[in-house]
Design a protein around this motif. Structure first.
Motif, mmCIF file in Angstrom:
data_model
loop_
_atom_site.group_PDB
_atom_site.id
_atom_site.type_symbol
_atom_site.label_atom_id
_atom_site.label_comp_id
_atom_site.label_asym_id
_atom_site.label_seq_id
_atom_site.Cartn_x
_atom_site.Cartn_y
_atom_site.Cartn_z
ATOM 1 N N UNK A 59 30.443 12.786 -26.593
ATOM 2 C CA UNK A 59 31.750 12.728 -27.256
ATOM 3 C C UNK A 59 32.859 12.360 -26.279
ATOM 4 N N UNK A 60 32.846 12.990 -25.103
ATOM 5 C CA UNK A 60 33.871 12.695 -24.107
ATOM 6 C C UNK A 60 33.729 11.257 -23.604
ATOM 7 N N UNK A 61 32.489 10.805 -23.430
ATOM 8 C CA UNK A 61 32.266 9.419 -23.018
ATOM 9 C C UNK A 61 32.758 8.458 -24.105
ATOM 10 N N UNK A 62 32.586 8.847 -25.372
ATOM 11 C CA UNK A 62 33.076 8.030 -26.483
ATOM 12 C C UNK A 62 34.599 7.916 -26.440
ATOM 13 N N UNK A 63 35.252 9.043 -26.159
ATOM 14 C CA UNK A 63 36.714 9.035 -26.069
ATOM 15 C C UNK A 63 37.166 8.164 -24.899
ATOM 16 N N UNK A 64 36.461 8.284 -23.775
ATOM 17 C CA UNK A 64 36.772 7.441 -22.623
ATOM 18 C C UNK A 64 36.674 5.970 -23.004
ATOM 19 N N UNK A 76 24.946 10.313 -30.924
ATOM 20 C CA UNK A 76 24.542 9.164 -30.120
ATOM 21 C C UNK A 76 24.534 7.879 -30.938
ATOM 22 N N UNK A 77 23.998 7.939 -32.155
ATOM 23 C CA UNK A 77 23.980 6.750 -33.009
ATOM 24 C C UNK A 77 25.399 6.303 -33.339
ATOM 25 N N UNK A 78 26.280 7.265 -33.612
ATOM 26 C CA UNK A 78 27.674 6.928 -33.898
ATOM 27 C C UNK A 78 28.332 6.218 -32.727
ATOM 28 N N UNK A 111 26.751 2.569 -32.267
ATOM 29 C CA UNK A 111 27.276 1.652 -33.290
ATOM 30 C C UNK A 111 28.728 1.290 -32.995
ATOM 31 N N UNK A 112 29.490 2.258 -32.470
ATOM 32 C CA UNK A 112 30.881 1.987 -32.094
ATOM 33 C C UNK A 112 30.955 0.890 -31.036
ATOM 34 N N UNK A 113 30.107 1.005 -30.008
ATOM 35 C CA UNK A 113 30.082 0.010 -28.940
ATOM 36 C C UNK A 113 29.678 -1.361 -29.489
#
Length: 421
Positions: free
Chosen positions: A35-40, A162-164, A167-169
């Protein structure tokens, strides 16, 4: 002495509750990292104004699962304990049927809101769909918690997160799509794992039969009605800061708060998983009219642990936060510190709040949360002129502190009232 300590540790490690606790928190750390990596990633690829739209989406999603379920998801855990297997399966089918009807009604209301708030139409519709999917997923989650299937729960939750992110990337970096596809990625991931939950990991989907049971629907509504006001108050406590900022400042500040809240969700994850681990044990003890010392000791221990974790986490952000937070979001750092501490106090409230939940004191809980929400509103108006964009965060911190203290004393009263030893 050392030998005795080692023996005690071995004894604890063999206990089912301790093993579940460790499993939950291993996956919590993994999920928090993703989650934090996603926010980054997001803070480096979208501007704060776009993150502000995601923040509005999460604020709407906060209350929609409770709205669709009429705040009655807690009944699943209670009925698993109280009912025979056949009776519980019948109750579950009736509950899902209630959710389907409620989702149709919520969708119609969402469409009306889209007509009035057209600029937020996308986030309203997507939040409504996601809220329904999450409500269904919570049924399976509750069964996993109740039957101590911590590893399975962890794998599912990590897989969804992880899938979310993946897919975002793909949507943003490879197809150069906008912030809307971050929300779409999360929705797709949640739906994929809902299918896996219902048809591959359980019999919920295959055994479902629509049941229109008026008596059960009344039971659900009667249980959840007092909690609906509590949901509104809870929304004020956790999400209203975005709308104070939107009123006094702009969508940019909302985006900063949304990013800060996402990072502070590390503490939220710890709180939520702690509750998932302990509530079956707490409920069982309370059903035998015992557990007072256990709950008080648990509250004291968890208070120290969660506050310490929050301080250490914030210290890490202070020294290394600039490495993963986008340049345009650096001013959100103080907000993160305040939010983490506030969520720590909310976690403390959650432990004693289980006592209130078990005795179905929904009206009392509503009053408690409502008082905290009123306090937050008053403090926000008072503190924004003094602290600027940090005012709502400080108001939330003080309101959560008030909530945790008041809940503690209410729980002491319930122990005495119900002769809990």
């Amino acid at each position: 002495m050392i030998k005795k300590i080692v023996e005690n540790v071995k004894f604890l490690m063999l206990k089912k509750e301790v093993q579940s606790f460790i499993n939950y928190y291993i996956f919590t750390i993994i999920n928090a990292g993703i989650s934090i990596f996603s926010i980054s990633y997001l803070t480096k690829h979208i501007v704060p104004e776009d993150y502000g739209m995601i923040g509005i989406y999460t604020s709407i999603l906060f209350f929609l699962p409770s709205l669709i379920s009429f705040s009655a998801n807690g009944l699943i855990a209670i009925e698993i304990v109280d009912l025979e297997v056949d009776k519980y399966l019948e109750f579950r089918n009736g509950y899902i049927s209630f959710l389907l009807i409620s989702f149709i009604g919520s969708s119609l209301i969402s469409i009306l809101f889209c007509l009035y708030f057209s600029e937020f139409g996308f986030v309203i519709i997507m939040a409504t769909i996601m809220g329904f999917i999450q409500t269904l997923s919570s049924i399976h989650n509750t069964e996993l918690f109740q039957f101590s299937k911590s590893t399975r729960f962890g794998l599912i939750s990590t897989g969804t997160v992880l899938l979310g992110f993946l897919l975002t990337v793909v949507f943003i970096s490879f197809f150069n799509l906008n912030w809307q596809y971050r929300i779409s990625a999360l929705l797709i991931a949640e739906f994929v794992f809902l299918i896996i939950r219902f048809y591959f990991l359980s019999s919920i989907g295959s055994s479902f039969k629509f049941i229109f049971d008026k008596s059960q629907f009344k039971y659900i509504i009667y249980y959840g009605a007092p909690l609906m006001l509590s949901v509104l108050a809870g929304w004020v406590l956790n999400q209203s800061d975005r709308y104070f900022l939107l009123h006094f400042f702009s969508l940019k500040e909302v985006g900063l708060y949304a990013a800060a809240a996402g990072i502070a969700s590390f503490v939220v994850m710890i709180n939520s998983n702690m509750i998932k681990v302990i509530y079956p044990l707490v409920y069982k003890k309370l059903s035998k009219r015992e557990g007072k010392k256990f709950i008080l000791k648990l509250t004291a221990s968890y208070s120290i642990v969660i506050l310490l974790i929050s301080v250490v986490f914030c210290a890490g952000l202070y020294f290394f936060g600039h490495l993963f937070l986008g340049e345009k979001y650096q001013s959100a750092m103080p907000i993160i510190y305040i939010m983490c501490l506030g969520q720590a106090f909310f976690g403390i409230y959650s432990t004693t709040g289980l006592v209130i939940d078990y005795f179905k004191m929904t009206k009392l809980k509503t009053i408690l949360v409502l008082l905290s929400a009123i306090l937050l509103i008053l403090l926000s108006f008072l503190l924004i002129p003094l602290f600027g964009i940090y005012g709502p965060a400080v108001a939330s911190l003080l309101s959560f502190l008030f909530l945790s203290i008041l809940s503690f004393f209410i729980s002491l009263g319930l122990f005495k009232k119900h002769n809990i030893t």
